[in-house]
Design a protein around this motif. Structure first.
Motif, mmCIF file in Angstrom:
data_model
loop_
_atom_site.group_PDB
_atom_site.id
_atom_site.type_symbol
_atom_site.label_atom_id
_atom_site.label_comp_id
_atom_site.label_asym_id
_atom_site.label_seq_id
_atom_site.Cartn_x
_atom_site.Cartn_y
_atom_site.Cartn_z
ATOM 1 N N PRO B 2 -0.668 5.405 -5.885
ATOM 2 C CA PRO B 2 -1.204 5.701 -4.558
ATOM 3 C C PRO B 2 -2.375 4.798 -4.172
ATOM 4 O O PRO B 2 -2.531 4.442 -3.009
ATOM 5 C CB PRO B 2 -1.649 7.172 -4.657
ATOM 6 C CG PRO B 2 -1.684 7.509 -6.109
ATOM 7 C CD PRO B 2 -0.789 6.548 -6.808
ATOM 8 N N ASN B 3 -3.187 4.406 -5.169
ATOM 9 C CA ASN B 3 -4.333 3.537 -4.903
ATOM 10 C C ASN B 3 -3.896 2.201 -4.326
ATOM 11 O O ASN B 3 -4.492 1.665 -3.399
ATOM 12 C CB ASN B 3 -5.104 3.314 -6.203
ATOM 13 C CG ASN B 3 -6.560 3.717 -6.043
ATOM 14 O OD1 ASN B 3 -6.994 3.929 -4.917
ATOM 15 N ND2 ASN B 3 -7.270 3.825 -7.139
ATOM 16 N N ARG B 4 -2.821 1.689 -4.912
ATOM 17 C CA ARG B 4 -2.317 0.402 -4.484
ATOM 18 C C ARG B 4 -1.736 0.505 -3.072
ATOM 19 O O ARG B 4 -1.939 -0.377 -2.236
ATOM 20 C CB ARG B 4 -1.221 -0.041 -5.467
ATOM 21 C CG ARG B 4 -1.110 -1.529 -5.508
ATOM 22 C CD ARG B 4 -0.066 -1.972 -6.462
ATOM 23 N NE ARG B 4 0.559 -3.164 -5.907
ATOM 24 C CZ ARG B 4 1.615 -3.730 -6.423
ATOM 25 N NH1 ARG B 4 2.169 -3.234 -7.505
ATOM 26 N NH2 ARG B 4 2.120 -4.802 -5.887
ATOM 27 N N ALA B 5 -1.059 1.636 -2.817
ATOM 28 C CA ALA B 5 -0.485 1.852 -1.492
ATOM 29 C C ALA B 5 -1.593 1.950 -0.452
ATOM 30 O O ALA B 5 -1.486 1.406 0.653
ATOM 31 C CB ALA B 5 0.348 3.128 -1.490
ATOM 32 N N LYS B 6 -2.703 2.613 -0.810
ATOM 33 C CA LYS B 6 -3.821 2.783 0.105
ATOM 34 C C LYS B 6 -4.438 1.416 0.444
ATOM 35 O O LYS B 6 -4.748 1.124 1.591
ATOM 36 C CB LYS B 6 -4.862 3.698 -0.546
ATOM 37 C CG LYS B 6 -5.862 4.256 0.452
ATOM 38 C CD LYS B 6 -6.844 5.172 -0.223
ATOM 39 C CE LYS B 6 -8.043 5.415 0.686
ATOM 40 N NZ LYS B 6 -9.127 6.073 -0.013
ATOM 41 N N ARG B 7 -4.601 0.592 -0.621
ATOM 42 C CA ARG B 7 -5.166 -0.728 -0.408
ATOM 43 C C ARG B 7 -4.255 -1.567 0.494
ATOM 44 O O ARG B 7 -4.711 -2.305 1.359
ATOM 45 C CB ARG B 7 -5.393 -1.427 -1.744
ATOM 46 C CG ARG B 7 -6.681 -2.173 -1.731
ATOM 47 C CD ARG B 7 -7.128 -2.859 -2.983
ATOM 48 N NE ARG B 7 -6.134 -3.298 -3.884
ATOM 49 C CZ ARG B 7 -6.063 -2.890 -5.153
ATOM 50 N NH1 ARG B 7 -6.931 -2.016 -5.605
ATOM 51 N NH2 ARG B 7 -5.139 -3.351 -5.953
#
Lengths: 124, 139
Positions: B2-7
């Motif tokens: 999810p962190n990567r998607a948010k970035r």
């Protein structure tokens, strides 16, 4: 009348140019590294794609047509009427990229054309 | 992740913001420059060359081109990962910001009719953007 001719150049050459550039950029793949050296390398690679040159040439033509229309009309008139590019883009994508355009997309494009017509009547 | 998607979404949003600010700003500056130069009245080679020379030496045009270059680079970069059919509707907000900027910087009077037309254009672009982004290939 003159603004209509320039508008057609802006729309047709501009959209054609964007489709060519989009195609060229997709062939290079996603960028992850934004350091200056890799940016330069990326630009050099982009300049080797023939679609990029065709696209940039068409965008240049569209740019000078934009300058011409800006010399005779207001900015708040010129920019909205160039939204006609959306319709040109959809037709171009259908013809050259084989994209299918569903009913909802046609409705949106029709709305854009209605909006452009309304703005056209606000011409001074 | 999810962190990567948010970035990924933040990165896309940032580039869209750059597009929505610099494209209209560039057009406003070009408009200012061309209004200063005036419409071409002489369409022979000498007349066009004279206008071209004025265009190339106008500071407004130069600033406008810089602004449009920033827009163009942001646009090209975002197209390397995002779909054209996503980027195009997302940048529809430039039609609102161009009206605002031409009012603030150039003092153009924006009529109700023109506002209505711009609103209809934005609505249309958003309707286009809410369709499925991929129409080619197997389903």
């Amino acid at each position: 009348m003159l603004e209509l001719v320039f508008l057609l150049f802006v729309v047709v050459a501009g959209t054609g140019g964007e489709l060519c550039v989009s195609r060229a950029m997709k062939s290079l793949g996603e960028m992850h590294d934004f350091r200056p050296a890799s940016l330069v390398d990326f630009i050099v690679r982009a300049l080797r794609v023939p679609w990029m040159w065709l696209g940039v040439g068409m965008m240049g033509l569209a740019f000078f047509s934009l300058l011409a229309i800006l010399s005779i009309q207001e900015v708040s008139f010129v920019v909205p009427v160039t939204a006609l590019s959306y319709t040109a883009g959809a037709i171009g994508a259908k013809l050259f990229l084989g994209e299918r355009i569903n009913r909802q997309r046609w409705i949106g494009l029709a709305l854009v054309c209605v909006g452009v017509t309304i703005v056209w009547f606000s011409k001074r | 992740m999810p962190n990567r998607a948010k970035r990924f979404h933040l990165k896309t949003a940032f580039f869209i913001l750059v597009i929505v600010i610099f494209a209209p700003l560039g057009n406003v500056l070009l408009g200012k420059g061309m209004k200063t130069i005036g419409a071409a009245t002489n369409w022979n080679l000498g007349g066009l060359f004279h206008v071209l020379l004025q265009i190339l030496t106008s500071p407004y045009i130069a600033l406008g081109i810089v602004s449009l270059l920033i827009f163009f680079i942001a646009h090209m970069l975002v197209l390397t990962w995002a779909d054209y059919s996503y980027v195009q509707p997302a940048s529809s907000f430039s039609y609102l910001s161009v009206a605002l900027l031409s009012y603030l910087i150039l003092g153009e009077k924006i009529s109700v009719l023109r506002c209505l037309g711009i609103a209809v254009i934005c609505a249309g672009v958003i309707v286009v953007g809410r369709t499925h982004p991929k129409t080619t290939g197997a389903h």
